[in-house]
Scaffold this motif. Structure first.
Motif, PDB file in Angstrom:
ATOM      1  N   LYS A  23       0.835  -1.204   0.000  1.00 28.00           N
ATOM      2  CA  LYS A  23       0.000   0.000   0.000  1.00 28.00           C
ATOM      3  C   LYS A  23       0.869   1.254   0.000  1.00 28.00           C
ATOM      4  N   GLY A  24       1.960   1.214   0.752  1.00 24.94           N
ATOM      5  CA  GLY A  24       2.874   2.356   0.746  1.00 24.94           C
ATOM      6  C   GLY A  24       3.498   2.567  -0.626  1.00 24.94           C
ATOM      7  N   ILE A  25       3.882   1.474  -1.300  1.00 26.15           N
ATOM      8  CA  ILE A  25       4.459   1.574  -2.644  1.00 26.15           C
ATOM      9  C   ILE A  25       3.440   2.152  -3.620  1.00 26.15           C
ATOM     10  N   GLN A  26       2.195   1.665  -3.541  1.00 24.43           N
ATOM     11  CA  GLN A  26       1.155   2.163  -4.431  1.00 24.43           C
ATOM     12  C   GLN A  26       0.865   3.641  -4.187  1.00 24.43           C
ATOM     13  N   THR A  27       0.845   4.037  -2.915  1.00 26.42           N
ATOM     14  CA  THR A  27       0.579   5.440  -2.594  1.00 26.42           C
ATOM     15  C   THR A  27       1.691   6.339  -3.123  1.00 26.42           C
ATOM     16  N   TYR A  28       2.932   5.917  -2.967  1.00 26.62           N
ATOM     17  CA  TYR A  28       4.057   6.707  -3.469  1.00 26.62           C
ATOM     18  C   TYR A  28       4.017   6.805  -4.993  1.00 26.62           C
ATOM     19  N   ALA A  29       3.697   5.687  -5.661  1.00 25.00           N
ATOM     20  CA  ALA A  29       3.584   5.717  -7.121  1.00 25.00           C
ATOM     21  C   ALA A  29       2.455   6.646  -7.565  1.00 25.00           C
ATOM     22  N   GLN A  30       1.342   6.626  -6.826  1.00 24.15           N
ATOM     23  CA  GLN A  30       0.236   7.525  -7.153  1.00 24.15           C
ATOM     24  C   GLN A  30       0.639   8.979  -6.948  1.00 24.15           C
ATOM     25  N   TYR A  31       1.437   9.231  -5.933  1.00 23.72           N
ATOM     26  CA  TYR A  31       1.911  10.594  -5.686  1.00 23.72           C
ATOM     27  C   TYR A  31       2.830  11.059  -6.815  1.00 23.72           C
ATOM     28  N   GLN A  32       3.707  10.173  -7.296  1.00 25.12           N
ATOM     29  CA  GLN A  32       4.579  10.518  -8.420  1.00 25.12           C
ATOM     30  C   GLN A  32       3.747  10.819  -9.672  1.00 25.12           C
ATOM     31  N   ASN A  33       2.713  10.026  -9.906  1.00 27.13           N
ATOM     32  CA  ASN A  33       1.824  10.305 -11.035  1.00 27.13           C
ATOM     33  C   ASN A  33       1.105  11.641 -10.848  1.00 27.13           C
ATOM     34  N   PHE A  34       0.737  11.931  -9.617  1.00 29.55           N
ATOM     35  CA  PHE A  34       0.083  13.211  -9.327  1.00 29.55           C
ATOM     36  C   PHE A  34       1.021  14.377  -9.635  1.00 29.55           C
ATOM     37  N   ARG A  35       2.298  14.235  -9.314  1.00 32.62           N
ATOM     38  CA  ARG A  35       3.265  15.294  -9.628  1.00 32.62           C
ATOM     39  C   ARG A  35       3.294  15.560 -11.132  1.00 32.62           C
ATOM     40  N   GLY A  91      -9.474   6.058  -3.471  1.00 25.86           N
ATOM     41  CA  GLY A  91      -8.387   6.882  -3.985  1.00 25.86           C
ATOM     42  C   GLY A  91      -7.832   6.354  -5.292  1.00 25.86           C
ATOM     43  N   VAL A  92      -7.739   5.025  -5.402  1.00 27.99           N
ATOM     44  CA  VAL A  92      -7.293   4.408  -6.657  1.00 27.99           C
ATOM     45  C   VAL A  92      -8.298   4.715  -7.767  1.00 27.99           C
ATOM     46  N   LEU A  93      -9.595   4.684  -7.446  1.00 26.70           N
ATOM     47  CA  LEU A  93     -10.635   4.966  -8.427  1.00 26.70           C
ATOM     48  C   LEU A  93     -10.576   6.422  -8.907  1.00 26.70           C
ATOM     49  N   VAL A  94     -10.382   7.361  -7.979  1.00 28.39           N
ATOM     50  CA  VAL A  94     -10.336   8.783  -8.342  1.00 28.39           C
ATOM     51  C   VAL A  94      -9.122   9.080  -9.207  1.00 28.39           C
ATOM     52  N   GLY A  95      -7.999   8.428  -8.917  1.00 31.09           N
ATOM     53  CA  GLY A  95      -6.806   8.620  -9.735  1.00 31.09           C
ATOM     54  C   GLY A  95      -5.825   9.595  -9.107  1.00 31.09           C
ATOM     55  N   PRO A  96      -4.739   9.908  -9.825  1.00 29.64           N
ATOM     56  CA  PRO A  96      -3.678  10.775  -9.284  1.00 29.64           C
ATOM     57  C   PRO A  96      -4.071  12.250  -9.266  1.00 29.64           C
ATOM     58  N   THR A  97      -5.019  12.570  -8.427  1.00 33.11           N
ATOM     59  CA  THR A  97      -5.467  13.940  -8.204  1.00 33.11           C
ATOM     60  C   THR A  97      -5.276  14.255  -6.727  1.00 33.11           C
ATOM     61  N   VAL A 150      -7.489  14.854  -4.497  1.00 37.76           N
ATOM     62  CA  VAL A 150      -8.469  14.070  -3.741  1.00 37.76           C
ATOM     63  C   VAL A 150      -8.076  12.600  -3.703  1.00 37.76           C
ATOM     64  N   GLY A 151      -7.642  12.073  -4.843  1.00 41.83           N
ATOM     65  CA  GLY A 151      -7.274  10.662  -4.913  1.00 41.83           C
ATOM     66  C   GLY A 151      -6.108  10.324  -4.015  1.00 41.83           C
ATOM     67  N   VAL A 152      -5.054  11.137  -4.053  1.00 42.42           N
ATOM     68  CA  VAL A 152      -3.890  10.888  -3.195  1.00 42.42           C
ATOM     69  C   VAL A 152      -4.268  11.046  -1.728  1.00 42.42           C
ATOM     70  N   GLY A 153      -5.099  12.049  -1.423  1.00 43.07           N
ATOM     71  CA  GLY A 153      -5.531  12.249  -0.038  1.00 43.07           C
ATOM     72  C   GLY A 153      -6.316  11.074   0.494  1.00 43.07           C
ATOM     73  N   LEU A 154      -7.209  10.504  -0.321  1.00 42.32           N
ATOM     74  CA  LEU A 154      -7.982   9.337   0.102  1.00 42.32           C
ATOM     75  C   LEU A 154      -7.072   8.137   0.351  1.00 42.32           C
ATOM     76  N   MET A 155      -6.075   7.964  -0.490  1.00 48.06           N
ATOM     77  CA  MET A 155      -5.162   6.832  -0.306  1.00 48.06           C
ATOM     78  C   MET A 155      -4.338   6.986   0.970  1.00 48.06           C
ATOM     79  N   VAL A 156      -3.890   8.206   1.266  1.00 49.25           N
ATOM     80  CA  VAL A 156      -3.087   8.436   2.475  1.00 49.25           C
ATOM     81  C   VAL A 156      -3.935   8.221   3.728  1.00 49.25           C
TER      82      VAL A 156
END
Length: 331
Positions: A175-187, A276-282, A284-290
């Motif tokens: 989950k931590g790896i996925q969250t970090y990857a989502q954050y990189q996509n958000f950037r 958060g995965v459904l919303v995507g790298p936005t 809101v999405g990153v916040g839900l995952m965290v």
């Protein structure tokens, strides 16, 4: 690409069928493995009861036909009271240990969840990712890791507690790896949004939100229809567990209520993470995952608190033993 995809499909299908066959063979024996009962030889030891001396109650009038056992006898009430206490105490312990098992902990639900979520949904998600973006070892790992963790949930007894801790720790790392990857996509998405704002001079909140949605699609991070359906199904499963756990937390008392409250926190966190995965790298999405990951982590740590204590004590003993060994070298 077609040949690779067809070959991959055959291998994955064969793997799923193999797991299903193994599950159908081993799962019926699970209940027999969970709580083995070793028969003990019958060794009756009758208790010898010595009747005490009868002493009439001075407060009763003479000739009262009352039962002598209800008088102030020293030994008889003690014997009756002792038998009553043992009977009620034993029944109470038996009732608590034989209380109906919650459906979310039952074998049938674990089997259903493993088949639908880990095998079915995990396989469909992996195939969807291959068809959309091509084969990726990262997607392959997350699919197989989910299946492996699902199998760990079926190990019974004390070994199952250790396996559960290992599986949930593994899941937390992923989950931590996925969250970090989502954050990189958000950037990446954020840079596209800011670039479009600079070019088109956009400053309104609504346009900014729409621009994020467009940027997610332009960057190739948007989920397919199948991917969105799988994420929604995952939210539904975790959400249903959360509703049940919350209901039990308010309708039970004491330690049981506390346990269900933390279960609700863990399952609710899992639902937020999937949202958060459904919303995507936005944002809101990153916040839900965290937030979801933190809630899931707190509830899961509480779930394994006893096993964690055992690990801590063993680590403490190991450190002490090593320290004493080192001290012995210089003494």
């Amino acid at each position: 690409m077609r040949k690779v995809e067809k070959h991959l499909f055959k291998r994955s299908a064969a793997f799923v069928m193999l797991i299903a066959v193994i599950a159908s063979v081993l799962f019926p024996f699970y209940s027999a493995m969970a709580d083995p009962v070793i028969p003990q030889p019958y060794d009756p030891k009758p208790e010898t009861v010595k009747p005490g001396e009868y002493k009439p109650n001075p407060t009763l009038p003479k000739g009262d036909p009352a039962n002598p056992n209800s008088s102030g006898s020293n030994s008889q009430p003690a014997t009756s009271g002792g038998q009553g206490g043992n009977g009620s105490g034993g029944n109470g312990g038996t009732n608590s240990s034989n209380s109906p098992q919650a459906w979310d902990d039952a074998l049938w639900y674990k089997t259903l969840k493993f088949t639908v979520k880990d095998l079915g949904m995990g396989y469909a998600s992996f195939i969807d990712a291959v068809r959309t973006n091509g084969f990726s070892w990262k997607d392959f790992y997350f699919n197989r890791a989910g299946i492996a963790r699902g199998i760990l949930n079926f190990i019974p007894g004390e070994a199952g507690q250790w396996a559960g801790l290992v599986g949930d720790t593994w899941d937390g790392v992923d989950k931590g790896i996925q969250t970090y990857a989502q954050y990189q996509n958000f950037r990446h998405v954020q840079s596209l949004v800011r670039g479009s704002q600079a070019v088109r001079d956009l400053g309104q909140v609504a346009d900014q939100a729409l621009s994020y949605s467009q940027a997610v699609g332009q960057a190739g991070y948007a989920l397919t229809k199948l991917g969105k359906g799988l994420a929604i199904a995952d939210i539904a499963i975790s959400g249903g567990e959360t509703i049940f756990h919350t209901y039990k937390a308010f309708t039970t008392d004491g330690q049981e209520s506390t346990d269900y409250a933390f279960k609700a926190l863990a399952s609710g966190g899992s639902a937020l993470f999937s949202a958060g995965v459904l919303v995507g790298p936005t944002p809101v999405g990153v916040g839900l995952m965290v937030v979801g990951g933190i809630a899931w982590g707190i509830g899961t740590i509480y779930k394994h608190r006893d096993t964690i204590k055992k690990v801590a004590n063993k680590a403490k003993d190991a450190v002490k033993s090593a320290w004493n060994t080192v001290k012995g070298w210089f003494s």
